[in-house]
Design a protein around this motif. Structure first.
Motif, PDB file in Angstrom:
ATOM      1  N   ILE A   1      40.475  35.675  46.678  1.00 53.13           N
ATOM      2  CA  ILE A   1      40.445  36.041  45.271  1.00 53.13           C
ATOM      3  C   ILE A   1      41.388  35.164  44.465  1.00 53.13           C
ATOM      4  N   PHE A   2      42.610  34.974  44.943  1.00 52.17           N
ATOM      5  CA  PHE A   2      43.627  34.296  44.161  1.00 52.17           C
ATOM      6  C   PHE A   2      43.839  32.842  44.563  1.00 52.17           C
ATOM      7  N   GLY A   3      43.236  32.389  45.649  1.00 55.35           N
ATOM      8  CA  GLY A   3      43.265  30.985  46.009  1.00 55.35           C
ATOM      9  C   GLY A   3      44.621  30.443  46.420  1.00 55.35           C
TER      10      GLY A   3
ATOM     11  N   LEU B   1      49.866  43.627  39.200  1.00 57.33           N
ATOM     12  CA  LEU B   1      49.156  43.126  38.034  1.00 57.33           C
ATOM     13  C   LEU B   1      49.839  43.595  36.760  1.00 57.33           C
ATOM     14  N   GLY B   2      49.962  42.698  35.817  1.00 57.14           N
ATOM     15  CA  GLY B   2      50.469  43.041  34.501  1.00 57.14           C
ATOM     16  C   GLY B   2      49.386  42.759  33.482  1.00 57.14           C
TER      17      GLY B   2
ATOM     18  N   VAL C   1      48.121  39.069  34.544  1.00 60.36           N
ATOM     19  CA  VAL C   1      48.946  38.191  35.364  1.00 60.36           C
ATOM     20  C   VAL C   1      49.164  38.880  36.707  1.00 60.36           C
ATOM     21  N   ALA C   2      49.023  38.123  37.789  1.00 62.05           N
ATOM     22  CA  ALA C   2      49.240  38.663  39.135  1.00 62.05           C
ATOM     23  C   ALA C   2      50.448  37.982  39.763  1.00 62.05           C
ATOM     24  N   ILE C   3      51.309  38.803  40.387  1.00 61.98           N
ATOM     25  CA  ILE C   3      52.458  38.298  41.133  1.00 61.98           C
ATOM     26  C   ILE C   3      52.499  38.999  42.479  1.00 61.98           C
ATOM     27  N   ASP C   4      53.203  38.378  43.426  1.00 60.08           N
ATOM     28  CA  ASP C   4      53.353  39.032  44.730  1.00 60.08           C
ATOM     29  C   ASP C   4      54.641  39.842  44.759  1.00 60.08           C
TER      30      ASP C   4
ATOM     31  N   LYS D   1      44.661  35.242  34.127  1.00 55.31           N
ATOM     32  CA  LYS D   1      43.307  35.161  33.567  1.00 55.31           C
ATOM     33  C   LYS D   1      43.301  35.860  32.224  1.00 55.31           C
ATOM     34  N   ALA D   2      42.506  35.344  31.309  1.00 54.34           N
ATOM     35  CA  ALA D   2      42.431  35.947  29.977  1.00 54.34           C
ATOM     36  C   ALA D   2      41.001  35.926  29.475  1.00 54.34           C
TER      37      ALA D   2
END
Length: 80
Positions: free
Chosen positions: A9-11, A21-22, A33-36, A45-46
């Motif tokens: 999904i996130f490559g 996720l924010g 925005v995705a962070i670990d 993504k927008a």
């Protein structure tokens, strides 16, 4: 299998199993925005309403009515 799916999904390589996720919901766009779990950036993504959803004919993400006071957003825009 879950870890492999996340990389698809996130490559990228992920050090842990958690993704956070924010979301930013604004008049002109929705951004995610995705962070670990170590606060490493994964992706952003927008959806920009005016350019990505032109069928709704918004300006600045809204419809400004003839009275120049009333501003609305097409409900279907949020669903799509």
């Amino acid at each position: 299998m879950v870890g492999r799916r996340k990389r698809q999904i996130f490559g990228g390589n992920m050090s842990g199993n958690s993704i956070y996720l924010g979301f930013d919901f604004s008049t002109q766009q929705i951004k995610c925005v995705a962070i670990d779990e170590e606060l490493n950036f994964i992706c952003e993504k927008a959806v920009r309403f005016d350019t990505d959803l032109p069928e709704f004919k918004t300006q600045g993400g809204v419809h400004v009515h003839d009275d120049r006071v009333t501003v609305t957003v097409p409900t279907a825009l949020w669903v799509k």
